[in-house]
Design a protein around this motif. Structure first.
Motif, PDB file in Angstrom:
ATOM      1  N   GLU A 120     -12.390  -0.609  -2.589  1.00 50.87           N
ATOM      2  CA  GLU A 120     -11.433  -1.462  -3.292  1.00 50.87           C
ATOM      3  C   GLU A 120     -10.427  -2.057  -2.320  1.00 50.87           C
ATOM      4  OE1 GLU A 120      -8.169  -1.312  -6.960  1.00 50.87           O
ATOM      5  OE2 GLU A 120      -9.185   0.529  -6.316  1.00 50.87           O
ATOM      6  N   PHE A 121      -9.986  -1.278  -1.353  1.00 45.77           N
ATOM      7  CA  PHE A 121      -9.069  -1.789  -0.335  1.00 45.77           C
ATOM      8  C   PHE A 121      -9.686  -2.974   0.408  1.00 45.77           C
ATOM      9  CE2 PHE A 121      -8.107  -1.652   4.259  1.00 45.77           C
ATOM     10  CZ  PHE A 121      -6.759  -1.984   4.236  1.00 45.77           C
ATOM     11  N   GLU A 122     -10.930  -2.813   0.857  1.00 45.68           N
ATOM     12  CA  GLU A 122     -11.597  -3.895   1.572  1.00 45.68           C
ATOM     13  C   GLU A 122     -11.741  -5.134   0.700  1.00 45.68           C
ATOM     14  OE1 GLU A 122     -14.682  -2.243   4.747  1.00 45.68           O
ATOM     15  OE2 GLU A 122     -15.049  -1.383   2.770  1.00 45.68           O
ATOM     16  N   ALA A 123     -12.052  -4.933  -0.571  1.00 48.02           N
ATOM     17  CA  ALA A 123     -12.216  -6.067  -1.483  1.00 48.02           C
ATOM     18  C   ALA A 123     -10.901  -6.811  -1.661  1.00 48.02           C
ATOM     19  CB  ALA A 123     -12.741  -5.588  -2.833  1.00 48.02           C
ATOM     20  N   ARG A 124      -9.807  -6.075  -1.792  1.00 44.95           N
ATOM     21  CA  ARG A 124      -8.503  -6.728  -1.974  1.00 44.95           C
ATOM     22  C   ARG A 124      -8.084  -7.489  -0.716  1.00 44.95           C
ATOM     23  NH1 ARG A 124      -4.969  -4.306  -6.368  1.00 44.95           N
ATOM     24  NH2 ARG A 124      -6.371  -3.006  -7.601  1.00 44.95           N
ATOM     25  N   VAL A 125      -8.403  -6.938   0.441  1.00 42.05           N
ATOM     26  CA  VAL A 125      -8.125  -7.643   1.698  1.00 42.05           C
ATOM     27  C   VAL A 125      -8.901  -8.952   1.742  1.00 42.05           C
ATOM     28  CG1 VAL A 125      -8.521  -7.589   4.196  1.00 42.05           C
ATOM     29  CG2 VAL A 125      -7.482  -5.614   3.042  1.00 42.05           C
ATOM     30  N   ARG A 126     -10.180  -8.902   1.393  1.00 42.02           N
ATOM     31  CA  ARG A 126     -11.001 -10.122   1.417  1.00 42.02           C
ATOM     32  C   ARG A 126     -10.472 -11.175   0.455  1.00 42.02           C
ATOM     33  NH1 ARG A 126     -15.357  -6.259   1.634  1.00 42.02           N
ATOM     34  NH2 ARG A 126     -15.662  -6.492  -0.615  1.00 42.02           N
ATOM     35  N   VAL A 127     -10.088 -10.742  -0.750  1.00 47.84           N
ATOM     36  CA  VAL A 127      -9.584 -11.685  -1.751  1.00 47.84           C
ATOM     37  C   VAL A 127      -8.314 -12.366  -1.262  1.00 47.84           C
ATOM     38  CG1 VAL A 127      -8.525 -11.865  -4.027  1.00 47.84           C
ATOM     39  CG2 VAL A 127     -10.655 -10.613  -3.756  1.00 47.84           C
ATOM     40  N   ASP A 186      -9.450   3.868  -3.131  1.00 46.04           N
ATOM     41  CA  ASP A 186     -10.840   3.774  -2.713  1.00 46.04           C
ATOM     42  C   ASP A 186     -10.966   2.748  -1.591  1.00 46.04           C
ATOM     43  OD1 ASP A 186     -13.858   4.195  -3.375  1.00 46.04           O
ATOM     44  OD2 ASP A 186     -13.595   2.013  -3.369  1.00 46.04           O
ATOM     45  N   ILE A 187     -11.651   3.112  -0.510  1.00 45.40           N
ATOM     46  CA  ILE A 187     -11.771   2.219   0.643  1.00 45.40           C
ATOM     47  C   ILE A 187     -12.473   0.921   0.265  1.00 45.40           C
ATOM     48  CG2 ILE A 187     -12.977   1.909   2.845  1.00 45.40           C
ATOM     49  CD1 ILE A 187     -10.402   3.395   3.135  1.00 45.40           C
ATOM     50  N   TYR A 218      -0.893  -5.037  -5.054  1.00 41.05           N
ATOM     51  CA  TYR A 218      -0.279  -3.718  -5.002  1.00 41.05           C
ATOM     52  C   TYR A 218      -1.389  -2.684  -5.159  1.00 41.05           C
ATOM     53  CZ  TYR A 218       4.123  -1.037  -5.623  1.00 41.05           C
ATOM     54  OH  TYR A 218       5.208  -0.228  -5.462  1.00 41.05           O
ATOM     55  N   LEU A 219      -1.526  -1.780  -4.194  1.00 40.53           N
ATOM     56  CA  LEU A 219      -2.564  -0.757  -4.252  1.00 40.53           C
ATOM     57  C   LEU A 219      -1.912   0.612  -4.073  1.00 40.53           C
ATOM     58  CD1 LEU A 219      -5.626  -0.372  -4.529  1.00 40.53           C
ATOM     59  CD2 LEU A 219      -5.802  -0.572  -2.039  1.00 40.53           C
ATOM     60  N   ILE A 220      -2.209   1.523  -5.009  1.00 39.35           N
ATOM     61  CA  ILE A 220      -1.565   2.826  -5.034  1.00 39.35           C
ATOM     62  C   ILE A 220      -2.390   3.851  -4.253  1.00 39.35           C
ATOM     63  CG2 ILE A 220      -0.595   4.624  -6.518  1.00 39.35           C
ATOM     64  CD1 ILE A 220       0.685   1.861  -6.806  1.00 39.35           C
ATOM     65  N   LYS A 221      -1.715   4.634  -3.420  1.00 36.70           N
ATOM     66  CA  LYS A 221      -2.346   5.741  -2.710  1.00 36.70           C
ATOM     67  C   LYS A 221      -2.483   6.936  -3.648  1.00 36.70           C
ATOM     68  CE  LYS A 221      -0.011   4.583   1.661  1.00 36.70           C
ATOM     69  NZ  LYS A 221       0.965   5.088   2.665  1.00 36.70           N
ATOM     70  N   LEU A 272       0.876  -1.167   0.000  1.00 34.72           N
ATOM     71  CA  LEU A 272       0.000   0.000   0.000  1.00 34.72           C
ATOM     72  C   LEU A 272       0.915   1.219   0.000  1.00 34.72           C
ATOM     73  CD1 LEU A 272      -3.148   0.166   0.255  1.00 34.72           C
ATOM     74  CD2 LEU A 272      -2.780   0.688   2.669  1.00 34.72           C
ATOM     75  N   THR A 273       1.065   1.889  -1.152  1.00 35.69           N
ATOM     76  CA  THR A 273       2.091   2.916  -1.243  1.00 35.69           C
ATOM     77  C   THR A 273       1.788   3.957  -2.308  1.00 35.69           C
ATOM     78  OG1 THR A 273       4.482   3.247  -1.619  1.00 35.69           O
ATOM     79  CG2 THR A 273       3.389   1.531  -2.897  1.00 35.69           C
ATOM     80  N   ALA A 274       2.473   5.095  -2.196  1.00 37.05           N
ATOM     81  CA  ALA A 274       2.387   6.132  -3.221  1.00 37.05           C
ATOM     82  C   ALA A 274       3.404   5.892  -4.324  1.00 37.05           C
ATOM     83  CB  ALA A 274       2.619   7.507  -2.582  1.00 37.05           C
ATOM     84  N   ARG A 275       4.311   4.944  -4.118  1.00 37.35           N
ATOM     85  CA  ARG A 275       5.323   4.624  -5.134  1.00 37.35           C
ATOM     86  C   ARG A 275       4.699   3.691  -6.162  1.00 37.35           C
ATOM     87  NH1 ARG A 275      10.138   3.129  -1.020  1.00 37.35           N
ATOM     88  NH2 ARG A 275      10.645   1.613  -2.656  1.00 37.35           N
ATOM     89  N   GLY A 276       4.111   4.287  -7.197  1.00 34.70           N
ATOM     90  CA  GLY A 276       3.299   3.494  -8.113  1.00 34.70           C
ATOM     91  C   GLY A 276       3.822   3.370  -9.525  1.00 34.70           C
TER      92      GLY A 276
END
Length: 225
Positions: free
Chosen positions: A107-114, A104-105, A98-101, A78-82
């Motif tokens: 999307e974050f929750e969905a990626r955690v669940r996956v 969207d919350i 990899y999720l770029i800062k 989870l980073t701004a280095r994208g």
């Protein structure tokens, strides 16, 4: 499920940890790379959410050390280095996503669940055992389409037993999965959660059995132990 959140932005760390704990996850938070390295080496986690721009030790070095120790926890960077180069490097070092800062919350929750679903070896978003189904997307239980209301801590326990249905889950594994470093969950508390779950599950033909001296397991056959 137990999560390590490594984030040096205090406001973001507090917001994400509150969100995750509200969903019933056990969450530990550290704010620098050296602490992340030490905690990941000493404790077991299902998921590590890892910033890269960290004081004391870069996030990629934390990830490299984890994989060198054969640590198989899922890792969400989870980073701004994208830049494409950064993403490729992180994935090549063993990150799972990899999720770029800013992100969207939802999307974050969905990626955690996956990632947690993948860690549990589950591909479908809905799994069933007996007359009860677990929707891994909403983390909710139902029977014949009717929701089963379960408080957060009991939800975490049932989710753990459900995803290992029919197999004994050791008490130590339950404590580790349901608590963070700052929590204190006693064996008596686990027994209380188990007792409550038995009552909630009885109408649906499921129960939680005790493997004496070892742990607990979910069983389709309701009845006295």
């Amino acid at each position: 499920m137990r999560i390590l959140l490594v984030e040096d932005n205090r406001a973001l760390a507090e917001g994400l940890s509150t969100l995750l704990r509200g969903s019933g996850y056990a969450v530990d938070v550290v704010s620098d790379g050296a602490s992340a390295h030490a905690v990941a080496a000493a404790e077991s986690f299902d998921l590590v959410i890892l910033d890269l721009n960290l004081p004391e030790m870069d996030g990629l070095d934390v990830l490299r050390a984890m994989r060198a120790r054969q640590n198989r926890a899922a890792v969400l960077i989870l980073t701004a280095r994208g830049t494409p180069e950064e993403r490729v490097k992180g994935l090549d070092l063993g990150a799972d996503d990899y999720l770029i800062k800013p992100f969207d919350i939802g999307e974050f929750e969905a990626r955690v669940r996956v990632l947690l679903r993948r860690q549990a070896g589950l591909r479908a978003s809905v799994v069933s055992y007996g007359n009860v189904s677990l929707d891994l997307t909403s983390r909710s239980f139902s029977s014949a389409g009717m929701p089963i209301e379960i408080p957060a801590r009991e939800l975490g326990l049932l989710e753990l037993l459900f995803m290992r249905a029919g197999k004994v889950v050791a008490k130590d594994a339950i404590v580790q999965s349901l608590t963070g470093l700052d929590d204190d969950l006693s064996p008596n508390a686990i027994e209380q959660y188990v007792s409550r779950l038995r009552k909630r599950l009885a109408p649906f033909g499921l129960t939680v059995r005790t493997a004496r001296g070892i742990g607990y397991y979910l069983d389709k056959t309701a009845g006295p132990e």
